[in-house]
Design a protein around this motif. Structure first.
Motif, PDB file in Angstrom:
ATOM      1  N   ARG A  31       0.234   8.269  -2.762  1.00 32.95           N
ATOM      2  CA  ARG A  31      -0.889   7.825  -2.909  1.00 32.95           C
ATOM      3  C   ARG A  31      -1.126   9.802  -4.020  1.00 32.95           C
ATOM      4  O   ARG A  31      -2.207   9.510  -4.512  1.00 32.95           O
ATOM      5  CB  ARG A  31      -1.630   8.387  -1.630  1.00 32.95           C
ATOM      6  CG  ARG A  31      -2.828   7.718  -1.673  1.00 32.95           C
ATOM      7  CD  ARG A  31      -3.641   7.180  -0.639  1.00 32.95           C
ATOM      8  NE  ARG A  31      -3.006   7.788   1.022  1.00 32.95           N
ATOM      9  CZ  ARG A  31      -2.410   7.670   2.002  1.00 32.95           C
ATOM     10  NH1 ARG A  31      -1.837   6.720   1.646  1.00 32.95           N
ATOM     11  NH2 ARG A  31      -2.541   8.581   2.514  1.00 32.95           N
ATOM     12  N   GLN A  38      -2.556  -2.968  -2.744  1.00 33.67           N
ATOM     13  CA  GLN A  38      -4.403  -2.530  -2.525  1.00 33.67           C
ATOM     14  C   GLN A  38      -4.067  -0.418  -2.657  1.00 33.67           C
ATOM     15  O   GLN A  38      -3.474   0.133  -1.695  1.00 33.67           O
ATOM     16  CB  GLN A  38      -3.979  -2.856  -0.674  1.00 33.67           C
ATOM     17  CG  GLN A  38      -4.165  -4.587  -0.608  1.00 33.67           C
ATOM     18  CD  GLN A  38      -4.677  -4.004   0.517  1.00 33.67           C
ATOM     19  OE1 GLN A  38      -5.674  -3.588   1.977  1.00 33.67           O
ATOM     20  NE2 GLN A  38      -4.793  -5.710   0.792  1.00 33.67           N
ATOM     21  N   ASN A  71      -6.389  -1.125 -10.653  1.00 38.70           N
ATOM     22  CA  ASN A  71      -7.079  -1.158  -9.470  1.00 38.70           C
ATOM     23  C   ASN A  71      -7.984  -1.139  -9.323  1.00 38.70           C
ATOM     24  O   ASN A  71      -8.996   0.085  -9.805  1.00 38.70           O
ATOM     25  CB  ASN A  71      -6.035  -0.451  -8.167  1.00 38.70           C
ATOM     26  CG  ASN A  71      -5.245  -1.139  -7.927  1.00 38.70           C
ATOM     27  OD1 ASN A  71      -4.399  -1.485  -8.327  1.00 38.70           O
ATOM     28  ND2 ASN A  71      -4.694  -1.002  -6.030  1.00 38.70           N
ATOM     29  N   PRO A 112      -4.940   2.950  -4.814  1.00 38.69           N
ATOM     30  CA  PRO A 112      -6.329   3.352  -4.737  1.00 38.69           C
ATOM     31  C   PRO A 112      -6.728   3.058  -6.307  1.00 38.69           C
ATOM     32  O   PRO A 112      -6.043   2.965  -7.457  1.00 38.69           O
ATOM     33  CB  PRO A 112      -5.920   4.668  -4.966  1.00 38.69           C
ATOM     34  CG  PRO A 112      -3.686   5.457  -4.445  1.00 38.69           C
ATOM     35  CD  PRO A 112      -3.599   3.849  -4.709  1.00 38.69           C
ATOM     36  N   SER A 113      -8.189   3.187  -6.242  1.00 36.58           N
ATOM     37  CA  SER A 113      -8.282   3.054  -7.525  1.00 36.58           C
ATOM     38  C   SER A 113      -8.273   4.118  -8.662  1.00 36.58           C
ATOM     39  O   SER A 113      -8.422   4.729  -8.495  1.00 36.58           O
ATOM     40  CB  SER A 113     -10.457   3.207  -6.970  1.00 36.58           C
ATOM     41  OG  SER A 113     -11.522   2.846  -8.320  1.00 36.58           O
ATOM     42  N   SER A 115      -0.697   9.164  -7.881  1.00 34.65           N
ATOM     43  CA  SER A 115      -0.569   7.677  -8.148  1.00 34.65           C
ATOM     44  C   SER A 115      -1.304   7.435  -9.152  1.00 34.65           C
ATOM     45  O   SER A 115      -1.217   6.582 -10.091  1.00 34.65           O
ATOM     46  CB  SER A 115      -1.453   6.517  -6.716  1.00 34.65           C
ATOM     47  OG  SER A 115      -2.401   7.576  -6.795  1.00 34.65           O
ATOM     48  N   LYS A 116      -2.271   8.428  -9.650  1.00 29.38           N
ATOM     49  CA  LYS A 116      -3.448   8.787 -10.450  1.00 29.38           C
ATOM     50  C   LYS A 116      -2.886   9.783 -10.989  1.00 29.38           C
ATOM     51  O   LYS A 116      -3.905   9.693 -12.411  1.00 29.38           O
ATOM     52  CB  LYS A 116      -4.637   8.639 -10.459  1.00 29.38           C
ATOM     53  CG  LYS A 116      -5.223   7.862  -9.435  1.00 29.38           C
ATOM     54  CD  LYS A 116      -6.712   7.828  -9.746  1.00 29.38           C
ATOM     55  CE  LYS A 116      -7.132   8.215  -8.018  1.00 29.38           C
ATOM     56  NZ  LYS A 116      -8.402   7.951  -7.453  1.00 29.38           N
ATOM     57  N   ASN A 134       0.886  -1.205   0.150  1.00 31.11           N
ATOM     58  CA  ASN A 134       0.065   0.363  -0.070  1.00 31.11           C
ATOM     59  C   ASN A 134       1.420   0.745  -0.146  1.00 31.11           C
ATOM     60  O   ASN A 134       1.588   0.964   0.149  1.00 31.11           O
ATOM     61  CB  ASN A 134      -1.052   0.335   1.307  1.00 31.11           C
ATOM     62  CG  ASN A 134       0.017  -0.137   2.501  1.00 31.11           C
ATOM     63  OD1 ASN A 134       1.124   0.007   2.539  1.00 31.11           O
ATOM     64  ND2 ASN A 134      -0.907   0.052   3.639  1.00 31.11           N
ATOM     65  N   THR A 182      -6.007   3.665  -9.956  1.00 29.54           N
ATOM     66  CA  THR A 182      -4.038   3.663 -10.090  1.00 29.54           C
ATOM     67  C   THR A 182      -3.467   2.886 -10.950  1.00 29.54           C
ATOM     68  O   THR A 182      -4.030   1.516 -11.491  1.00 29.54           O
ATOM     69  CB  THR A 182      -3.287   3.483  -9.198  1.00 29.54           C
ATOM     70  OG1 THR A 182      -3.762   3.931  -7.718  1.00 29.54           O
ATOM     71  CG2 THR A 182      -1.902   3.406  -9.278  1.00 29.54           C
TER      72      THR A 182
END
Length: 281
Positions: free
Chosen positions: A49, A66, A281, A68-69, A52-53, A43, A71
């Motif tokens: 974080r 795990q 993710n 973040p959604s 990440s996107k 994580n 990624t």
């Protein structure tokens, strides 16, 4: 930072998660420079974080992160030190009648809970197994005399030190390793192909060590014991379940080896040269 970037305009920016990388990654984003981050744990910390996107891709040191959604990530593994790489030719062996080597390490400063729990766990092992053990345990300086007293009383072969400078060499000779589950430790254990008993550090800020250990546990390469419930009896049972069953130990070793990545540094370099889409993710 922007002036430095503009003065020597890079084709890529790579971040590794600490706050030192926040400003360069932000500057790269504002200038439109393709950026990549490497996350060694399962994580993410705060900086990774946040980006990440926003980066081209995340290089993951974990098989089952795990993140973040949304990624975009690619598994590269975690680069391992040259001392480990130079010992990868060793094949796991479980001796039929010779000493069984157990390596116990708790990180750079040792682990107080290992000093407290493991000697008592060793005391609870069946006599036949106990007689065959050769223990190498990292012990904190203040606990050396107490641990030594227990092992001397048991008549078991042992060596205890606050620090070992030859961990890779000891790993090649070991049939079992008991350790924390930091990202680098996990990578080295898998690369060397060892069965393990892992005790994640309970005070880790994001509980990343528990997440790191899950892929090994799920695959059957490790037994994971939570620090908050750890007792000598549980550790004894785990040790016996592996060392009392040589075929299980060999299978755990083979599975561990199959999860290891010896060329993680090259994979990361290739991804930096050619960022690509991976899993989402």
């Amino acid at each position: 930072v922007l002036c430095n970037i503009l003065g020597d305009f890079p084709s890529r920016l790579v971040g590794f998660g600490s706050f030192d990388y926040f400003t360069p990654l932000l500057g790269g984003m504002l200038l439109g420079i393709p950026s990549i981050i490497h996350e060694q744990n399962g994580n993410m910390g705060i900086v990774n974080r946040l980006f990440s996107k926003r980066v081209k891709v995340v290089a993951s040191g974990s098989h089952s992160p795990q993140f973040p959604s949304g990624t975009n990530w690619v598994f590269t593994g975690n680069p391992i030190r040259k001392e480990i790489l130079s010992n990868l030719g060793h094949a796991y062996e479980f001796p039929s009648d010779q000493k069984i080597n157990v390596l116990i390490i708790g990180g750079s400063q040792g682990a107080r809970i290992f000093d407290q729990i493991i000697p008592d766990a060793i005391s609870g092992l069946p006599g036949e197994l106990l007689q065959r053990l050769s223990i190498h345990q990292q012990v904190r300086e203040e606990n050396l005399s107490d641990v030594e007293s227990i092992y001397q009383g048991l008549g078991v072969d042992y060596e205890i030190k606050p620090f070992y400078g030859n961990i890779p060499e000891l790993m090649t000779k070991s049939q079992l390793i008991i350790a924390r589950s930091g990202a680098s430790s996990i990578a080295e254990i898998m690369a060397m192909g060892l069965p393990s008993i892992l005790v994640p550090f309970a005070a880790a800020s994001n509980d990343e060590q528990t997440i790191n250990s899950k892929s090994l546990e799920k695959a059957g390469a490790a037994i994971v014991l939570g620090e908050n419930i750890l007792k000598p009896e549980l550790m004894s049972e785990a040790i016996v379940s592996i060392l009392g069953n040589p075929e299980k130990a060999r299978q755990m070793a083979a599975t561990s080896k199959s999860l290891g990545v010896a060329d993680a540094a090259k994979r990361l370099g290739d991804l930096v040269d050619n960022p690509k889409d991976g899993a989402k993710n």
